[in-house]
Design a protein around this motif. Structure first.
Motif, short mmCIF file in Angstrom:
data_model
loop_
_atom_site.label_atom_id
_atom_site.label_comp_id
_atom_site.label_asym_id
_atom_site.label_seq_id
_atom_site.Cartn_x
_atom_site.Cartn_y
_atom_site.Cartn_z
N ARG A 1 0.84 -1.21 0.00
CA ARG A 1 0.00 0.00 0.00
C ARG A 1 0.87 1.25 0.00
O ARG A 1 0.62 2.21 -0.74
CB ARG A 1 -0.92 0.01 1.23
N LEU A 2 1.89 1.25 0.85
CA LEU A 2 2.78 2.40 0.94
C LEU A 2 3.44 2.68 -0.41
O LEU A 2 3.45 3.82 -0.89
CB LEU A 2 3.84 2.15 2.01
N THR A 3 4.00 1.64 -1.03
CA THR A 3 4.68 1.81 -2.32
C THR A 3 3.73 2.31 -3.39
O THR A 3 4.05 3.23 -4.15
CB THR A 3 5.31 0.47 -2.76
N ILE A 4 2.55 1.70 -3.47
CA ILE A 4 1.56 2.08 -4.48
C ILE A 4 1.15 3.54 -4.30
O ILE A 4 1.06 4.30 -5.27
CB ILE A 4 0.33 1.15 -4.41
N LEU A 5 0.91 3.96 -3.07
CA LEU A 5 0.45 5.33 -2.83
C LEU A 5 1.55 6.35 -3.11
O LEU A 5 1.25 7.47 -3.54
CB LEU A 5 -0.07 5.46 -1.39
N VAL A 6 2.80 5.99 -2.87
CA VAL A 6 3.91 6.88 -3.24
C VAL A 6 3.95 7.06 -4.75
O VAL A 6 4.11 8.19 -5.25
CB VAL A 6 5.25 6.34 -2.70
N VAL A 7 3.79 5.95 -5.48
CA VAL A 7 3.75 6.03 -6.95
C VAL A 7 2.59 6.91 -7.40
O VAL A 7 2.75 7.79 -8.27
CB VAL A 7 3.65 4.63 -7.57
N VAL A 8 1.41 6.69 -6.82
CA VAL A 8 0.23 7.48 -7.17
C VAL A 8 0.48 8.96 -6.90
O VAL A 8 0.13 9.83 -7.71
CB VAL A 8 -1.01 7.00 -6.39
N ALA A 9 1.10 9.28 -5.76
CA ALA A 9 1.36 10.68 -5.39
C ALA A 9 2.21 11.37 -6.46
O ALA A 9 1.89 12.49 -6.88
CB ALA A 9 2.06 10.74 -4.03
#
Length: 334
Positions: free
Chosen positions: A168-176
């Motif tokens: 989740r953390l990695t995906i949300l950083v990419v999304v950001a």
């Protein structure tokens, strides 16, 4: 030799696993980004309003500062808070989102108030704002971005809720990063389009000159439309946040009005044939905008009409507090 081959096999297996994980993260990030696309459009429409009447040479530096502030909002404030709250205190997320939605509704309603009350800024030529006014302008844009970014990140988080914490953390950083690059890349293109038109108009080719003059003539109208869309977007997104989260888990002390809206949407979908989806979206958007306007108008009344209320929008001063023309360095102005 056998041990070396076994080690190489293990490395190859790990590499395949890592590649698969990267693919999964990329796919999940793409899905989460697409889900938040509606708010991305709103964010793109809202931001150019802060750059009206700013000298041409300051537009891109200001966009860059707002984009950096947006990344800071997402990575340092929204992402940790969203992950922590979703993990240990999910009931607080709807309340926090409603506070942000109320602020957005206030921003949109305040713009309408300034227009209808005659307190809006007069049109002034693009020129150099003072450093203090520029800081106020950037600060206002970053505060608005905070609410829109929170909505984007929470929507993305909901899409990857079943993933592990680190995924989740990695995906949300990419999304950001992806969302910020898309939004502020488009904003930069919009605000510099008239400069592109000017350069094309100065070329020898009659075709290029025609396109250039067309861009220069069209951009004031485009920015006016964007300003209107941005104001509606504030009301729409703010109202939608309130509708969706009012009565959600953790705020059960009041009935959920969105259930009524969603029920009527379903009725429209079943009764309107091929246009059902579009009409349902229009109905949802209208309900959200009305809620945003009503709530925003109440907050504007409190902030502007009561003795203890806020009297001035700081962005007003960001547009009118300017360095005199004689003191501004020679530069390229609109």
């Amino acid at each position: 030799m056998g041990g070396l081959m076994g080690l190489l096999d293990d490395i190859a297996a790990l590499a395949k696993l890592a590649a698969a994980s990267i693919d999964d993260v990329g796919a999940a990030a793409g899905k989460a980004t697409a889900k938040a696309a509606g708010v991305v459009v709103d964010d793109t429409a809202v931001t150019p309003q802060y750059l009206q009447s700013v000298a041409a040479k300051r537009e891109l530096p200001i966009v860059k500062k707002i984009a950096i502030g947006s990344i800071r909002n997402k990575l340092l404030f929204i992402l940790p808070a969203a992950l922590i709250l979703s993990q240990w205190l999910p009931a607080a997320l709807p309340i926090i989102l409603m506070i942000g939605g109320t602020y957005l509704a206030f921003e949109g309603a305040e713009k309408i108030w300034h227009k209808v009350s005659g307190h809006h800024d007069a049109e002034v030529p693009a020129t150099e704002v003072s450093p203090e006014a520029e800081k106020m302008l950037i600060g206002g844009a970053i505060r608005t971005d905070l609410i829109l970014s929170a909505e984007i990140m929470v929507i993305a988080l909901a899409e990857v809720a079943d993933e592990g914490f680190w995924s989740r953390l990695t995906i949300l950083v990419v999304v950001a990063f992806v969302i910020t690059i898309i939004v502020y890349g488009i904003v930069a293109a919009i605000v510099k389009m008239d400069d592109v038109g000017l350069r094309l108009a100065q070329r020898q080719s009659p075709a290029a000159q025609g396109v250039g003059r067309g861009l220069v003539a069209a951009m004031p109208r485009v920015l006016t439309v964007i300003s209107v869309v941005g104001t509606v977007a504030m009301l729409w997104v703010g109202g939608h946040i309130l509708l969706v989260n009012l009565g959600a888990d953790g705020t059960g002390w009041i009935p959920a009005p969105y259930e009524w809206v969603h029920h009527l949407e379903e009725e429209i979908l079943h009764g309107a044939g091929v246009f059902g989806g579009f009409l349902a979206w229009c109905f949802n958007t209208l309900c959200s905008a009305v809620v945003g306007l009503v709530v925003g108008a109440v907050v504007v009344a409190v902030m502007h009409l009561l003795p203890f209320g806020k009297k001035d929008d700081p962005r007003t001063h960001a547009h009118v507090e300017r360095v005199p023309a004689a003191e501004t360095p020679t530069g390229e102005d609109h």
